[in-house]
Enzyme design. Structure first.
Site, PDB file in Angstrom:
ATOM      1  N   ASP A 146       6.079  49.212  17.438  1.00  0.00           N
ATOM      2  CA  ASP A 146       6.969  50.334  17.720  1.00  0.00           C
ATOM      3  C   ASP A 146       6.390  51.640  17.216  1.00  0.00           C
ATOM      4  OD1 ASP A 146       9.046  48.907  18.767  1.00  0.00           O
ATOM      5  OD2 ASP A 146      10.533  49.824  17.462  1.00  0.00           O
ATOM      6  N   LYS A 168       9.687  53.155  22.090  1.00  0.00           N
ATOM      7  CA  LYS A 168      10.740  53.810  22.872  1.00  0.00           C
ATOM      8  C   LYS A 168      10.750  55.255  22.408  1.00  0.00           C
ATOM      9  CE  LYS A 168      13.621  49.678  23.125  1.00  0.00           C
ATOM     10  NZ  LYS A 168      14.404  48.865  22.222  1.00  0.00           N
ATOM     11  N   MET A 283      19.864  57.903  12.819  1.00  0.00           N
ATOM     12  CA  MET A 283      19.903  58.353  14.219  1.00  0.00           C
ATOM     13  C   MET A 283      20.978  59.421  14.412  1.00  0.00           C
ATOM     14  SD  MET A 283      19.287  54.785  16.268  1.00  0.00           S
ATOM     15  CE  MET A 283      20.288  53.718  15.265  1.00  0.00           C
TER      16      MET A 283
HETATM   17  N1  SAH Z   1      15.148  49.633  11.349  1.00  0.00           N
HETATM   18  C1  SAH Z   1      15.006  50.985  10.845  1.00  0.00           C
HETATM   19  C2  SAH Z   1      15.978  51.930  11.505  1.00  0.00           C
HETATM   20  C3  SAH Z   1      15.787  52.071  12.982  1.00  0.00           C
HETATM   21  S1  SAH Z   1      16.824  53.268  13.701  1.00  0.00           S
HETATM   22  C4  SAH Z   1      15.156  50.966   9.318  1.00  0.00           C
HETATM   23  O1  SAH Z   1      15.602  49.973   8.744  1.00  0.00           O
HETATM   24  O2  SAH Z   1      14.763  51.966   8.702  1.00  0.00           O
HETATM   25  C5  SAH Z   1      15.789  54.692  13.639  1.00  0.00           C
HETATM   26  C6  SAH Z   1      16.309  55.657  12.587  1.00  0.00           C
HETATM   27  O3  SAH Z   1      15.837  55.274  11.295  1.00  0.00           O
HETATM   28  C7  SAH Z   1      15.826  57.078  12.747  1.00  0.00           C
HETATM   29  O4  SAH Z   1      16.577  57.767  13.716  1.00  0.00           O
HETATM   30  C8  SAH Z   1      16.076  57.610  11.370  1.00  0.00           C
HETATM   31  O5  SAH Z   1      17.450  57.863  11.162  1.00  0.00           O
HETATM   32  C9  SAH Z   1      15.704  56.430  10.513  1.00  0.00           C
HETATM   33  N2  SAH Z   1      14.324  56.492  10.029  1.00  0.00           N
HETATM   34  C10 SAH Z   1      13.345  55.613  10.280  1.00  0.00           C
HETATM   35  N3  SAH Z   1      12.221  55.941   9.610  1.00  0.00           N
HETATM   36  C11 SAH Z   1      12.524  57.041   8.895  1.00  0.00           C
HETATM   37  C12 SAH Z   1      11.791  57.849   7.979  1.00  0.00           C
HETATM   38  N4  SAH Z   1      10.544  57.587   7.661  1.00  0.00           N
HETATM   39  N5  SAH Z   1      12.423  58.919   7.419  1.00  0.00           N
HETATM   40  C13 SAH Z   1      13.694  59.198   7.729  1.00  0.00           C
HETATM   41  N6  SAH Z   1      14.429  58.465   8.586  1.00  0.00           N
HETATM   42  C14 SAH Z   1      13.845  57.394   9.158  1.00  0.00           C
END
Ligand code: SAH
Length: 354
Positions: A146, A168, A283
């Site tokens: 991803d 995506k 998100m």
């Molecule tokens: N599975 C992921 C979340 C997926 S949804 C997890 O557990 O972190 C995607 C969202 O994750 C993004 O829109 C944001 O809100 C958050 N996100 C993922 N990586 C991030 C990062 N490095 N810094 C801040 N927000 C992050």
């Protein structure tokens, strides 16, 4: 995971039961380690016979009996018959002698069915990937990755591993979830070890549950290596603890991919406003103004501390601190873009940590 210990075998008696293909590598490695090697087997391959002829190993030309283990420090069960190997292991255990199994991996495991490992990659810094996740990447035949996974970790992959990008991209190219599920299943069916690599934890808004079900429904062995979720790691990267003694007794992680008034939203924002837990929004960059308003309308004090962390744990990390009443404007003025995590609650402004 198998634990690996360094054991000094120099000069110590080691018994290898079995004298052909499966035993050969063990014998060579034990000789390199300086062990005193005795091979127990009625027949041996030419190389083993030659080693015995040259006095480099002892060869006891009979089938295994428990007495062969006398004096051994280590037993290697390397016959072609798994039942005999199991017997050797039992006899050795009774004598407190460690055993190494020389059993070949059953061929149907490698040739016919592969497997899928869902690896949570953490928030973006490869240093925040688990050791189990790293090991899975190193061994994978195929990696389905991803956009938000820590891509630098792909350098750990084997040079011949196939890397498939199914990112995506918001508003851009994307692969449907059905297609991703199909890729996982098809590659595993052809005998490959497939790593599904994504950001954070696969089960936190990561669709990992759907992928796991797709694999298990198709008879593909699959398991999960949990990841460090950005819900906790992005706040931590700017010293915000999601819980803090005396400040709150919990934290609630929610997705803001749809605004509160959207028919698809199933969240009760008035209940969230009263929950007493810190709120962690994922998100939710685009929807932040509407979410902040819904929380205040639901009774939250507009002066409640809030912080938004973009690109948490990455070199481009950015943080904006404000209150729930001002966070949306402050984030917009600072040019905050996804991916970002917003934390709302007293923890966002704990004195001494800022
Ligand atoms: N599975 C992921 C979340 C997926 S949804 C997890 O557990 O972190 C995607 C969202 O994750 C993004 O829109 C944001 O809100 C958050 N996100 C993922 N990586 C991030 C990062 N490095 N810094 C801040 N927000 C992050």
């Amino acid at each position: 995971m198998t634990a690996t210990y360094r054991v000094d075998l120099a000069g110590r008696p080691v018994v290898v039961v079995g004298g052909d293909g499966p035993a050969l590598g063990h014998i060579a490695e034990l000789l390199d380690a300086g062990a005193s090697v005795t091979v127990v087997s009625e027949t041996v391959v030419a190389t083993v016979e030659d080693l015995a002829d040259r006095g480099l190993i002892f060869w006891h030309r009979h089938s295994f009996t428990a007495a062969d283990l006398d004096d051994a420090w280590l037993a290697v069960a390397a016959t072609a018959d798994p039942r005999i190997n199991a017997t050797i292991a039992l006899e050795a255990e009774a004598r407190r002698i460690l055993t190494v199994s020389g059993d070949a991996v059953p061929t149907d495991d490698i040739a016919t069915t592969g497997r899928v490992i869902l690896v949570g990659g953490g928030p973006g810094d490869p240093g925040l990937l688990t050791l189990a996740g790293k090991e899975a990447i190193e061994k994978a035949d195929v990696i389905v990755t991803d956009r938000l996974a820590p891509l630098a970790a792909l350098r750990w992959a084997r040079p011949d591993a196939e890397i498939i990008d199914v990112a995506k991209v918001p508003g851009g190219r994307s692969t449907t979830q059905d297609e991703i599920n199909r890729l996982l299943v098809e590659h595993a069916k052809s005998g490959k070890t497939v790593v599904r690599f994504k950001g954070g934890d696969s089960f936190v808004f990561g669709r990992g549950g759907e992928e796991l079900i797709a694999c298990l429904d198709s008879g593909i062995p699959a398991h999960v290596v949990p990841g460090v979720t950005s819900a906790i790691a992005a706040p931590a990267a700017v010293n915000i603890p999601v819980t803090h003694r005396g400040v709150n007794q919990g934290f609630t992680v929610i997705s803001g991919h749809v605004p509160p008034d959207d028919p698809e939203s199933t969240l009760d924002y008035a209940a969230l406003a009263r929950s007493g837990t810190s709120l962690v929004l994922l998100m939710a960059v685009r929807t932040l103004p509407a979410i902040a308003t819904a929380l205040i309308d639901g009774g939250m004090d507009p002066g409640t501390p809030a912080a938004i962390v973009a690109d948490g744990a990455m070199p481009s990390q950015q943080v904006v601190r404000a209150t729930v009443g001002t966070i949306a404007d402050a984030a917009r003025e600072a040019g905050i873009k996804a991916p970002a995590v917003t934390v709302i609650g007293g923890v966002a402004a704990i004195e001494g940590l800022l």
